[in-house]
Design an enzyme around this catalytic site. Structure first.
Site, PDB file in Angstrom:
ATOM      1  N   GLU A 160       0.827  -1.212   0.000  1.00  0.00           N
ATOM      2  CA  GLU A 160       0.000   0.000   0.000  1.00  0.00           C
ATOM      3  C   GLU A 160       0.865   1.268   0.000  1.00  0.00           C
ATOM      4  OE1 GLU A 160      -3.372  -0.685   2.547  1.00  0.00           O
ATOM      5  OE2 GLU A 160      -3.831   1.441   2.636  1.00  0.00           O
ATOM      6  N   HIS A 208       7.934 -26.307   0.581  1.00  0.00           N
ATOM      7  CA  HIS A 208       7.293 -27.420  -0.123  1.00  0.00           C
ATOM      8  C   HIS A 208       6.192 -26.931  -1.047  1.00  0.00           C
ATOM      9  CE1 HIS A 208       9.543 -30.366   2.214  1.00  0.00           C
ATOM     10  NE2 HIS A 208       9.515 -29.402   3.136  1.00  0.00           N
ATOM     11  N   LYS A 211     -12.946   2.085  -1.733  1.00  0.00           N
ATOM     12  CA  LYS A 211     -13.917   2.442  -0.685  1.00  0.00           C
ATOM     13  C   LYS A 211     -15.027   3.290  -1.299  1.00  0.00           C
ATOM     14  CE  LYS A 211     -10.846   2.519   3.405  1.00  0.00           C
ATOM     15  NZ  LYS A 211     -10.358   3.283   4.539  1.00  0.00           N
TER      16      LYS A 211
HETATM   17  O1  PA5 Z   1      -3.170   1.885   5.688  1.00  0.00           O
HETATM   18  C1  PA5 Z   1      -4.285   2.346   5.554  1.00  0.00           C
HETATM   19  O2  PA5 Z   1      -4.523   3.552   5.722  1.00  0.00           O
HETATM   20  C2  PA5 Z   1      -5.502   1.485   5.217  1.00  0.00           C
HETATM   21  O3  PA5 Z   1      -5.187   0.212   4.844  1.00  0.00           O
HETATM   22  C3  PA5 Z   1      -6.431   1.444   6.408  1.00  0.00           C
HETATM   23  O4  PA5 Z   1      -5.778   0.878   7.517  1.00  0.00           O
HETATM   24  C4  PA5 Z   1      -7.698   0.642   6.131  1.00  0.00           C
HETATM   25  O5  PA5 Z   1      -8.275   1.006   4.914  1.00  0.00           O
HETATM   26  C5  PA5 Z   1      -8.707   0.898   7.248  1.00  0.00           C
HETATM   27  O6  PA5 Z   1      -8.959   2.262   7.364  1.00  0.00           O
HETATM   28  P1  PA5 Z   1      -9.611   2.912   8.645  1.00  0.00           P
HETATM   29  O7  PA5 Z   1      -8.671   2.756   9.785  1.00  0.00           O
HETATM   30  O8  PA5 Z   1      -9.817   4.329   8.285  1.00  0.00           O
HETATM   31  O9  PA5 Z   1     -10.897   2.182   8.879  1.00  0.00           O
END
Ligand code: PA5
Length: 476
Positions: free
Chosen positions: A302, A331, A445
């Site tokens: 990410e 494996h 989202k």
């Molecule tokens: O790293 C990030 O920002 C995302 O992966 C969030 O952790 C994830 O989308 C969840 O978001 P939130 O904490 O706003 O619910």
């Protein structure tokens, strides 16, 4: 363990062994040399300087978490104490960065069969992390927990994520029906102090609340209340975990790349990406670290997977993170890593001393092909297999490096998390991208909001409606 002296810290220092990234070991075509380091000295120094300048500001607020949470930590510890005393289940409602860290630290630092232990041995609630909206998962959870003895920790930074909010809505409705006004005693909210819906709900419902500091994104949030509360509830020494992170922070603040494991691994991965190594395999040789690999995959994927660089140019960079577990995946995946395309860097995590060991019994003297194992321990076997795999990959000119952990404990886990976070920050600068945003995740989202008819997302819905419809001839 709360106060470690310098020698104890040194004894628990993680080490990066990058021999097998170098030409001396994997050959000139694949490997790097000291000349590569020299030729890129400017790029490395620049990344170092930018990270050090930005730390504690903007979305790099997470660098200060080891130092600025004294009051929060006190509150977490006293809240956790009450939960440990009065409840049998602690359920995290959250997804992504709000779920992967708690799961990783739970697996790393608790008994590997924690939830199956009797209460008197466990000495802490069972932990469940609901990192999905699979209805079967939620139904099965509701089928096994005693609500009377359960606390739900709803965690969302944005306070808007559909998955987390839907989990919350299901639970709060059940709790209110069962407990009426007392329902609020079963919910703790962890969210942004200023933004989103959860903080407003928490205030109106009167939930106990912990704040996710500004400047701490989801995947960088394990060392704030997101991860610290579940960890403390499980009896993990969170002060030691933060001390491990602070220790690694000092190490990763060294200007000299040869003394800074985060800067060095960031550069080696960067240089590998430039040569088309678009896959980063994370392969711990310990079941306790299995979900650290999952947590890493989110952090790396990410943070680095970006279409646009800091100058607005389209770059489409990133390195696909893959999780593997030693020896299990020897494996399944190692065949590919040794003989498939030259497109990967494999990171091994080695544990030098396991917290428990098991001797392989004697009794096979007449079968030399089995007897060679007898009398050794499983700890010896797993580490020998790791060395053998390292050798096999290196002999096939495959880039790999190893992070050595003297043992798995709260201090070394704090070190490990911080090491990966700093590595991510450094490589982000080398790639000239914003490692702390996630427009791709937010795109997904928003599309969900649009499909569910959420107000404010009408334009996205119109765009989606204009997308080509699926054709029946392409089903078979
Ligand atoms: O790293 C990030 O920002 C995302 O992966 C969030 O952790 C994830 O989308 C969840 O978001 P939130 O904490 O706003 O619910």
């Amino acid at each position: 363990m709360a106060r470690l002296n310098l020698q104890q810290k040194k004894d628990l220092r993680l080490k990066l062994d990058y021999n097998n990234m170098m030409a001396d070991f994997v050959g000139k075509t694949e490997g790097f040399t000291d000349k590569d380091l020299k030729d890129n000295a400017h790029l490395i120094a620049d990344a170092f300087q930018k990270v050090q300048q930005k730390r504690g500001t903007g979305m790099m607020g997470w660098t200060e978490l080891p130092y600025n949470q004294e009051e929060t930590v006190k509150d977490i510890i006293s809240t956790a104490k009450e939960i440990r005393k009065n409840y049998d289940n602690f359920v995290v409602l959250g997804i992504g960065g709000s779920a992967l860290g708690p799961t990783a630290v739970f697996q790393a630092l608790c008994h590997l069969r924690h939830n199956e232990l009797p209460r008197r041995v466990r000495k802490a609630p069972k932990l469940y992390v609901e990192d999905n909206v699979d209805p079967e998962r939620m139904a099965s959870l509701l089928g096994i927990i005693d609500l009377e003895k359960t606390v739900f920790n709803v965690i969302t930074k944005s306070g808007a994520t559909s998955e987390t909010m839907s989990q919350y809505l299901v639970i709060i409705d059940i709790l209110k029906k069962k407990f009426g006004d007392k329902a609020k005693g079963h919910v703790i909210a962890t969210t942004s102090e200023k933004r989103g819906n959860l903080i407003k709900l928490a205030e109106s419902e009167g939930f106990k609340t912990f704040y996710i500091p500004e400047g701490v994104g989801g995947r960088f949030s394990e060392l704030c209340p997101v991860g610290l509360l579940p960890a403390a509830v499980l009896g993990i020494d969170i002060k030691v975990m933060l001390a491990g992170a602070a220790y690694m922070d000092k190490i990763c603040s060294a200007k000299d790349v040869k003394k800074n494991p985060a800067l060095m691994s960031a550069f080696l991965q960067y240089a590998a990406i430039k040569r088309g190594k678009n896959i980063s395999v994370m392969m711990p040789y310990a079941d306790s670290l299995k979900y650290i690999a999952d947590w890493y995959c989110q952090l790396w994927g990410e943070s680095l997977g970006k279409a646009v660089n800091n100058d607005g140019g389209y770059v489409y960079v990133g390195q696909t993170p893959v999780k593997a577990l030693g020896v299990t995946d020897q494996h399944s995946q190692i065949q590919l890593y040794r003989e498939g395309p030259f497109d990967k860097v494999v990171t091994f995590i080695a544990v030098e001393k396991f917290r428990a060991d098991v001797t392989i019994s004697k009794g096979c003297e007449n079968f030399p092909d089995v007897n060679f194992l007898c009398g050794h321990t499983m700890g010896e076997l797993i580490n020998t297999e790791r060395k053998a795999t390292e050798y096999a990959l290196t002999a096939a000119n495959r880039l790999n490096y190893t992070i050595y952990m003297p043992e798995v404990n709260a201090f070394t886990i704090g070190e490990l998390l911080f090491l990966f976070e700093m590595e991510t920050a450094y490589i982000g600068e080398m790639l000239n991208i914003d490692a702390f945003n996630q427009p791709g995740v937010e795109g997904g989202k928003n599309a969900t909001y649009a499909l569910f008819g959420r107000k404010g997302y009408e334009k996205t819905k119109e765009e989606m409606d204009r997308a080509p419809k699926k054709k029946s001839q392409y089903f078979c």
